[in-house]
Design an enzyme around this catalytic site. Structure first.
Site, mmCIF file in Angstrom:
data_model
loop_
_atom_site.group_PDB
_atom_site.id
_atom_site.type_symbol
_atom_site.label_atom_id
_atom_site.label_comp_id
_atom_site.label_asym_id
_atom_site.label_seq_id
_atom_site.Cartn_x
_atom_site.Cartn_y
_atom_site.Cartn_z
ATOM 1 N N ASP A 31 1.796 -2.628 3.167
ATOM 2 C CA ASP A 31 0.782 -3.699 3.134
ATOM 3 C C ASP A 31 1.534 -5.017 2.890
ATOM 4 O OD1 ASP A 31 -1.790 -4.998 2.857
ATOM 5 O OD2 ASP A 31 -1.544 -4.939 0.699
ATOM 6 N N SER A 32 0.816 -6.111 3.005
ATOM 7 C CA SER A 32 1.397 -7.431 2.699
ATOM 8 C C SER A 32 1.794 -7.526 1.225
ATOM 9 C CB SER A 32 0.363 -8.512 2.982
ATOM 10 O OG SER A 32 -0.754 -8.325 2.126
ATOM 11 N N CYS A 74 -3.366 -2.019 5.677
ATOM 12 C CA CYS A 74 -3.673 -3.453 5.716
ATOM 13 C C CYS A 74 -4.507 -3.723 6.958
ATOM 14 C CB CYS A 74 -2.356 -4.222 5.780
ATOM 15 S SG CYS A 74 -2.560 -6.001 5.940
ATOM 16 N N GLU A 84 -2.704 -10.017 -6.541
ATOM 17 C CA GLU A 84 -1.253 -9.779 -6.605
ATOM 18 C C GLU A 84 -0.698 -10.156 -7.986
ATOM 19 O OE1 GLU A 84 1.299 -8.803 -4.142
ATOM 20 O OE2 GLU A 84 -0.520 -7.867 -3.389
ATOM 21 N N CYS A 116 -10.550 -5.719 3.444
ATOM 22 C CA CYS A 116 -9.158 -6.008 3.077
ATOM 23 C C CYS A 116 -8.808 -5.024 1.978
ATOM 24 C CB CYS A 116 -9.040 -7.447 2.568
ATOM 25 S SG CYS A 116 -7.486 -7.813 1.716
ATOM 26 N N HIS A 172 -6.928 -5.131 -0.490
ATOM 27 C CA HIS A 172 -6.846 -5.646 -1.860
ATOM 28 C C HIS A 172 -8.200 -5.563 -2.584
ATOM 29 C CE1 HIS A 172 -3.001 -7.400 -0.592
ATOM 30 N NE2 HIS A 172 -2.754 -7.658 -1.859
HETATM 31 N N1 DGL Z 1 -4.410 -6.295 2.221
HETATM 32 C C1 DGL Z 1 -4.470 -6.925 3.464
HETATM 33 C C2 DGL Z 1 -5.641 -6.523 4.327
HETATM 34 O O1 DGL Z 1 -6.102 -5.405 4.214
HETATM 35 C C3 DGL Z 1 -3.985 -8.326 3.666
HETATM 36 C C4 DGL Z 1 -4.131 -9.317 2.580
HETATM 37 C C5 DGL Z 1 -3.321 -10.557 2.884
HETATM 38 O O2 DGL Z 1 -2.108 -10.487 2.711
HETATM 39 O O3 DGL Z 1 -3.888 -11.563 3.327
HETATM 40 O O4 DGL Z 1 -6.091 -7.255 5.144
#
Ligand code: DGL
Length: 264
Positions: free
Chosen positions: A11-12, A74, A153, A185, A187
């Site tokens: 993931d990011s 992600c 984060e 997302c 997160h």
């Molecule tokens: N967790 C990511 C997603 O599912 C990306 C969040 C990000 O880095 O903008 O889209």
């Protein structure tokens, strides 16, 4: 490919840990290699070209370990890069994820759905195609959430800042009468308790982590690649400030783990 090889997940940043929990639940014997590309978070504000380049570099690294499958944990990276990844490695099991529009359409009683996701996901052709395919007969309101990923984060999962920002993003969706919210997302499931405290209990909250884990299970089973019963060994890598990653990881993953630095 050995059945005992690990599964690579990236993931990011640490959002994909919400997916990692589901994978561990469904596939308890699989060893996992998780990559947090935290030096480049948020992907949601980056160009698709940049995300493709990162996704290819990370996948290359994972395949060298080797891994027997890659999970793009992600939504933003899936929207930008999964097609190119599959073209490059057609023989590799690659599981991506996208906002749970179809289940939300089935769940909504009044046909009004809110989607919380990154700007990148909401702007993508893949998301437009998803709506085209499943959401013709319902109203879909989209809400980008800039700033939220950065707070998560930093480990602020329920503090005043995260709460105020999230409340501001959810409010217009509730005011419009949405009875179902999609967490588009990875997160966002990490702050689901906070979200639940901000919305009426009648509002359904849907995310994709469990479906991704089930899909991974079925892809591995199809190729006879499920690990035999074993005590799995997990590895965590991160780009950027690994100490910071480790601190937040400590809040999200039950077993303390060192985070190795990703050198690219
Ligand atoms: N967790 C990511 C997603 O599912 C990306 C969040 C990000 O880095 O903008 O889209």
């Amino acid at each position: 490919m050995s059945k005992q090889a690990a599964i690579g997940v990236f993931d990011s940043g640490l959002g994909g840990i919400s997916v990692l929990h589901e994978i561990r639940r469904v596939l308890p014997y699989e060893s996992l290699i998780y990559i947090a590309d935290s030096a480049h978070v948020p992907y949601g504000e980056k160009t698709p070209e940049f995300i493709v380049q990162r996704s290819i570099a990370i996948s290359q690294f994972l395949l060298e370990q080797p891994v027997k499958a890659i999970v793009v944990a992600c939504n933003t990276a899936t929207a930008a890069a999964v097609t190119q990844m599959r073209q490059r490695w057609p023989e590799v099991i690659i599981v991506g994820m996208e906002p749970a529009v179809k289940p939300a359409v089935q769940a909504s009683k009044i046909g009004k759905i809110g989607v919380l996701a990154t700007t990148g996901t909401l702007r993508s052709a893949r998301f437009a195609a998803l709506l085209e395919r499943y959401a013709n007969d319902v109203e879909v309101l989209t809400q980008p959430c800039p700033g939220l990923v950065e707070l998560i984060e930093a480990g602020d999962l329920d503090g005043a800042q995260t709460s105020a920002l999230l409340a501001g993003y959810v409010e217009p969706l509730l005011a419009a009468g949405c009875d179902t919210l999609i967490l588009g997302c990875t997160h966002y499931p990490l702050i689901k308790p906070l979200l639940q405290s901000l919305v009426p209990a009648s509002v359904q909250i849907i995310d994709t982590g469990a479906a991704v884990a089930r899909r991974l299970h079925s892809e591995l089973a199809k190729q006879d690649l499920l690990a035999a019963e074993q005590h799995p060994v997990d590895y965590f890598y991160g780009s950027g400030d690994v100490q910071k990653i480790q601190q937040t990881l400590g809040l999200l993953w039950p077993v303390p783990h060192p985070v190795a630095a990703l050198e690219f």
